[in-house]
Design a protein around this motif. Structure first.
Motif, PDB file in Angstrom:
ATOM      1  N   LEU A  47       0.822  -1.209   0.000  1.00 39.47           N
ATOM      2  CA  LEU A  47       0.000   0.000   0.000  1.00 39.47           C
ATOM      3  C   LEU A  47       0.860   1.264   0.000  1.00 39.47           C
ATOM      4  N   CYS A 108       0.055   2.038  -5.598  1.00 38.59           N
ATOM      5  CA  CYS A 108      -0.875   1.087  -5.001  1.00 38.59           C
ATOM      6  C   CYS A 108      -1.698   1.803  -3.926  1.00 38.59           C
ATOM      7  N   TYR A 110      -5.106   0.603  -2.991  1.00 36.99           N
ATOM      8  CA  TYR A 110      -6.150  -0.238  -2.412  1.00 36.99           C
ATOM      9  C   TYR A 110      -5.577  -1.594  -2.004  1.00 36.99           C
ATOM     10  N   SER A 111      -6.171  -2.197  -0.993  1.00 31.74           N
ATOM     11  CA  SER A 111      -5.753  -3.540  -0.593  1.00 31.74           C
ATOM     12  C   SER A 111      -6.499  -4.558  -1.444  1.00 31.74           C
ATOM     13  N   VAL A 137      -1.766  -7.432  -2.963  1.00 36.12           N
ATOM     14  CA  VAL A 137      -1.242  -6.373  -2.099  1.00 36.12           C
ATOM     15  C   VAL A 137      -0.959  -7.001  -0.755  1.00 36.12           C
TER      16      VAL A 137
END
Length: 139
Positions: A47, A108, A110-111, A137
């Motif tokens: 993240l 990045c 979002y999970s 992720v």
């Protein structure tokens, strides 16, 4: 102050008209989608980190140059990536194929798992084809 505004009213149309001259020496071109040949994708993301994603694209002739990427979100974590080129109009072209190595930066946000769909051309029925990568992720 009033003479200034009167002078500006007279000169402004002249300036605008002279600035819009499009001569015959201008290059005419249009945008085309370029085939993705290969992708150098990380195995995982973290993240809020930025990743450079390497991409090799195919220029179909001597009149086409890579210009950038069209990256469209299909969902929160799904991205469709199409390489875009500019192709000159009305000039003789060589039919030499050229591979171009390039890249773009990805952050990045979002999970979960990201899915990247890179456009690789159309099949014999005219249906778009994609090279897909799923990248998790991790914490």
């Amino acid at each position: 102050m009033k003479p200034f505004w009167n002078l500006l009213k007279l000169l402004l149309p002249l300036i605008l008209l002279s600035a819009c001259d499009i001569g015959e020496d201008e290059v005419s071109y249009h945008f085309v989608s370029l085939t993705t040949v290969s992708v150098d994708m990380p195995e995982e993301f973290r993240l809020n980190e930025t990743y450079e994603i390497g991409v090799t694209v195919l220029e179909p002739n001597g009149c086409t140059e890579f210009a950038g990427f069209d990256i469209l979100p299909e969902n929160t974590t799904i991205r469709r990536v199409v390489a875009i080129g500019t192709e000159q109009d009305d000039v003789p072209c060589t039919e030499v194929l050229s591979e171009v190595a390039t890249s773009f930066d990805f952050i990045c946000l979002y999970s979960g798992t990201y899915t990247f769909r890179f456009w690789t051309g159309k099949n014999e029925d005219g249906v778009d084809q994609f090279m897909e990568f799923e990248v998790p992720v991790v914490p």
